[in-house]
Design a protein around this motif. Structure first.
Motif, short mmCIF file in Angstrom:
data_model
loop_
_atom_site.label_atom_id
_atom_site.label_comp_id
_atom_site.label_asym_id
_atom_site.label_seq_id
_atom_site.Cartn_x
_atom_site.Cartn_y
_atom_site.Cartn_z
N THR A 42 -5.49 -20.01 -23.69
CA THR A 42 -5.25 -19.03 -24.67
C THR A 42 -6.39 -18.03 -25.17
OG1 THR A 42 -3.48 -20.69 -25.65
CG2 THR A 42 -4.51 -18.72 -27.37
N ILE A 43 -6.40 -16.89 -25.07
CA ILE A 43 -7.35 -15.70 -25.18
C ILE A 43 -7.20 -14.95 -26.47
CG2 ILE A 43 -8.76 -14.08 -24.14
CD1 ILE A 43 -8.97 -16.59 -22.35
N ASP A 77 -8.85 -20.73 -26.76
CA ASP A 77 -9.69 -21.19 -25.90
C ASP A 77 -10.97 -20.32 -25.80
OD1 ASP A 77 -8.31 -23.48 -24.77
OD2 ASP A 77 -6.96 -22.00 -23.92
N GLU A 78 -10.51 -19.04 -25.62
CA GLU A 78 -11.84 -18.22 -25.60
C GLU A 78 -11.62 -16.69 -26.26
OE1 GLU A 78 -12.65 -16.99 -21.57
OE2 GLU A 78 -13.20 -19.07 -21.15
N ILE A 79 -12.67 -16.31 -26.81
CA ILE A 79 -12.56 -14.82 -27.55
C ILE A 79 -13.32 -13.91 -26.35
CG2 ILE A 79 -12.99 -13.51 -29.66
CD1 ILE A 79 -13.40 -16.34 -31.04
N TRP A 80 -12.49 -12.70 -26.29
CA TRP A 80 -13.22 -11.93 -25.49
C TRP A 80 -13.07 -10.48 -26.32
CZ3 TRP A 80 -10.01 -11.53 -20.26
CH2 TRP A 80 -10.08 -12.84 -19.67
N LEU A 139 -3.25 -13.66 -25.94
CA LEU A 139 -2.72 -14.04 -24.76
C LEU A 139 -2.82 -15.41 -24.65
CD1 LEU A 139 -5.33 -11.54 -22.57
CD2 LEU A 139 -2.92 -11.17 -23.34
N LYS A 140 -1.41 -15.86 -24.11
CA LYS A 140 -1.28 -17.17 -23.50
C LYS A 140 -0.83 -16.99 -22.22
CE LYS A 140 -0.29 -18.90 -28.20
NZ LYS A 140 0.62 -19.77 -29.04
N ASP A 141 -1.57 -17.86 -21.44
CA ASP A 141 -1.32 -17.79 -20.08
C ASP A 141 -1.10 -16.52 -19.56
OD1 ASP A 141 -1.32 -19.35 -17.35
OD2 ASP A 141 0.90 -19.58 -17.62
N LEU A 164 -6.29 -14.20 -36.47
CA LEU A 164 -6.36 -15.69 -36.89
C LEU A 164 -5.25 -15.99 -37.54
CD1 LEU A 164 -7.92 -18.59 -37.19
CD2 LEU A 164 -9.01 -17.57 -39.23
N ALA A 165 -4.56 -15.19 -38.59
CA ALA A 165 -3.45 -15.67 -39.19
C ALA A 165 -2.18 -15.73 -38.41
CB ALA A 165 -3.17 -14.53 -40.26
N GLN A 166 -2.18 -14.53 -37.01
CA GLN A 166 -1.24 -14.60 -36.19
C GLN A 166 -1.07 -16.19 -35.35
OE1 GLN A 166 -2.18 -10.92 -34.60
NE2 GLN A 166 -0.48 -9.92 -35.88
N VAL A 167 -2.58 -16.44 -35.02
CA VAL A 167 -2.65 -17.71 -34.30
C VAL A 167 -2.01 -18.94 -34.86
CG1 VAL A 167 -4.37 -19.05 -33.19
CG2 VAL A 167 -4.54 -16.75 -32.94
N LYS A 168 -2.44 -18.91 -36.32
CA LYS A 168 -1.89 -20.05 -37.27
C LYS A 168 -0.44 -20.07 -37.50
CE LYS A 168 -6.17 -20.96 -39.50
NZ LYS A 168 -6.92 -20.96 -40.98
#
Length: 169
Positions: A42-43, A77-80, A139-141, A164-168
């Motif tokens: 998850t990026i 997992d990572e922030i780009w 991004l997920k996979d 962050l709000a969208q991830v949560k």
């Protein structure tokens, strides 16, 4: 133009990391294959028009550095950070912004990713050439699950707090 549900296009980004003591690395820039690097992860990816530019340096990158722990706690997992600059500029910007191991600063030197996503910004009249539009995506996979594209000259939806709000959610 890329949209939710699409795969991140294949592109080769470049990353320049400084040595642990802060000096220049002798290994030089390293290639990052977008398809391989996003597989199974998850990026949180955000793109900016240029390194060291005012909004990007004062708000965009600092917001992701400040929210890195919260994003990772929420499953990222990572922030780009991606910009149409060369790897050495992105490495210097990483050092300046103190991104450490929180945000990967990736160079899209020839705008291959920007072009492939359809998210280019023509700044030729301002002496900056073809750049990336300002946006963020989750991004997920390797697939886009969230996409926040800014209007011209805006910084309202691609910030770390919004993603962050969208991830949560």
């Amino acid at each position: 133009m890329i949209k939710i549900g699409d795969a991140l296009p294949a592109a080769m980004l470049m990353e320049y990391l400084h040595a642990e003591d802060g000096t220049c690395s002798t290994s030089g820039p390293q290639a990052v294959d977008t398809q391989k690097a996003t597989a199974g992860k998850t990026i949180a990816l955000f793109a900016v028009p240029g390194a060291f530019t005012p909004t990007c340096s004062a708000q965009h990158v600092p917001g992701y550095v400040e929210n890195a722990d919260a994003l990772k706690a929420a499953g990222v997992d990572e922030i780009w950070c991606v910009s149409v600059n060369d790897a050495f500029v992105m490495g210097a910007w990483a050092k300046d912004q103190k991104t450490g191991n929180k945000v990967r600063m990736l160079a899209d030197g020839d705008a291959a990713l920007a072009k492939a996503t359809g998210l280019t910004l023509d700044l030729n009249g301002k002496g900056l050439g073809l750049r990336s539009n300002r946006y963020s995506m989750l991004l997920k996979d390797g697939k886009v699950t969230q996409l926040n594209i800014e209007g011209p000259g805006k910084f309202e939806v691609s910030d770390a707090a919004t993603l962050l709000a969208q991830v949560k959610a």
